[in-house]
Design an enzyme around this catalytic site. Structure first.
Site, short mmCIF file in Angstrom:
data_model
loop_
_atom_site.label_atom_id
_atom_site.label_comp_id
_atom_site.label_asym_id
_atom_site.label_seq_id
_atom_site.Cartn_x
_atom_site.Cartn_y
_atom_site.Cartn_z
N GLY A 11 0.80 -1.21 0.00
CA GLY A 11 0.00 0.00 0.00
C GLY A 11 0.83 1.27 0.00
O GLY A 11 0.28 2.36 -0.15
N ASP A 14 9.86 -7.89 -0.09
CA ASP A 14 10.99 -6.97 0.01
C ASP A 14 11.26 -6.66 1.48
O ASP A 14 11.65 -5.55 1.85
CB ASP A 14 10.74 -5.68 -0.78
CG ASP A 14 12.02 -4.89 -1.05
OD1 ASP A 14 13.10 -5.51 -1.10
OD2 ASP A 14 11.95 -3.66 -1.20
N LEU A 62 11.30 5.85 1.28
CA LEU A 62 11.09 4.43 1.49
C LEU A 62 12.41 3.69 1.43
O LEU A 62 13.26 3.95 0.57
CB LEU A 62 10.14 3.86 0.43
CG LEU A 62 8.65 4.18 0.59
CD1 LEU A 62 7.88 3.69 -0.63
CD2 LEU A 62 8.09 3.56 1.85
#
Length: 391
Positions: free
Chosen positions: A260, A286, A318
């Site tokens: 998400g 991941d 991220l």
């Protein structure tokens, strides 16, 4: 007969094996209603109707859904350990156990951009551990990537393709280790992709700034997979399909992170509808060290932490994912809107097929390993079976 949720006693240790009777079973490709699985010495020895089982052996009956253990082709860490920080068999055991508790029974340790010497050590660890703790191969992600699309990889350690990496890949294949190598195709010399493919390496395009034309040329050269679709690659535009468009329109395998955050739910839905080969898209976690571990870790000397479900570095970008395969499957169904059987296939048989992992991995079939899960109605993992026992 055992009730759902009751601790199993005896089980796979019973002489002659035991029977598991789930309400429904997804075998990796299709539903089976009312099945009975005979499990002996960690293997499935029969799948028959429940009414046909003998009355002389241990039976475990459950109203829960049974499916194969998840197959994750991109695991950087877990249980507080990062493979790059500790490329050892002991670290692989810790990571494997952390993910196994969450439903992943086969996985590829993923070693991201680092020095050639560290890669050699990581290869040694995978070869030594292959077939144990769920280790089913190795994923080398970098260092031959495009610095413009590096993501959390260290810019200082990115380098041109060299003989050391080729030797590492060859050593893995000579040891029978299924291997994926993520590279930026525009950054490697002519002939490299073809040579890797000749060894049986899955060559995956990722962390790449390739144009649509360069992506098409890479596919022609032998690229047969794309790493974390949409992330760290050129997007599709009106005049150039980029890597994303090339992947969607190809017959290659594609991995995707569905936490998400890395890919929006709407983008995931559009991409899954647009794929030329929908049956060649799988999910990956991941996952980093925080999955099944503490809420922060250090990578390349920088602290990475969980912030609102996202893994971020000090700049707020991220840096890997804080998600497991079970939560990813649930998101495919509950937020993205896929049928359950398609979501489960994307976490089991499809990634297994992408790597050619062979009999009984990602599927429940006679003669295969009895690595299977019982899932609650919300798709959380209720119980993990495998390694000759029930956990």
């Amino acid at each position: 007969m055992s009730e759902p949720g009751r601790q199993i006693t005896g089980g796979a240790r019973d002489e002659g094996g035991w029977w598991l009777l789930p309400d429904r079973l997804f075998d990796g490709t299709r539903w089976r209603n009312g099945p009975a699985l005979h499990i002996e010495a960690g293997r499935i020895t029969a799948i028959i109707p429940q009414g046909a089982i003998p009355s002389t052996q241990t039976v475990v009956r459950t109203a829960l859904l049974a499916c194969p253990g998840f197959v994750d082709l991109q695991v950087n860490g877990g249980g507080g350990v990062m493979f790059n920080n500790d490329p050892s068999p002991e670290a692989l055991a810790i990571i494997g156990e952390a993910h196994r508790r969450l439903g992943t029974t086969a996985w590829l340790p993923t070693f991201i951009t680092d020095t050639a010497d560290r890669l050699d050590i990581a290869v040694d660890a995978v070869i030594a551990t292959m077939g144990r703790h769920g280790v089913a191969g190795m994923h080398i992600e970098g260092p031959h990537i495009n610095v413009a699309r590096k993501g959390t990889h260290s810019a200082e350690l990115i380098r041109p393709f060299d003989a050391r990496t080729m030797a590492s890949a060859r050593r893995l294949r000579e040891a029978g280790v299924p291997t994926m190598l993520t590279l930026a195709p525009e950054c490697v010399p002519d002939g490299v992709i073809a040579e890797l493919r000749s060894m049986g390496i899955v060559v995956s395009a990722g962390h790449t700034a390739a144009t649509g034309c360069e992506t098409e040329a890479a596919l022609d050269a032998g690229v047969n997979c794309f790493t974390h679709l949409h992330n760290a690659m050129t997007p599709m535009t009106s005049r150039d399909p980029g890597v994303v468009g090339g992947a969607l329109d190809s017959n290659a395998w594609c991995g995707m992170i569905v936490d998400g955050f890395h890919v929006s739910d709407a983008t995931a839905r559009i991409s899954l509808r647009a794929r030329k080969r929908p049956d060649r898209t799988f999910i990956v976690s991941d996952a980093m060290a925080t999955v099944g571990g503490p809420d922060s870790f250090v990578l390349y000397g920088e602290t990475i932490r969980v912030d609102g479900g996202r893994l971020v570095n000090r700049s707020g970008s991220l840096a890997g994912a804080h998600v497991d395969m079970a939560r990813s499957v649930a998101r495919l169904v509950q937020a993205i809107g896929l049928p359950l059987e398609r979501a489960l296939a994307m976490a089991t048989s499809i990634p297994a097929d992408a790597m050619g992992l062979g009999h009984g991995i990602g599927r429940l079939e006679v003669g295969g390993k009895a690595d299977l899960l019982l899932l609650e109605h919300d798709l959380s993992v209720a119980r993990v079976f495998g390694d000759g026992q029930a956990l």
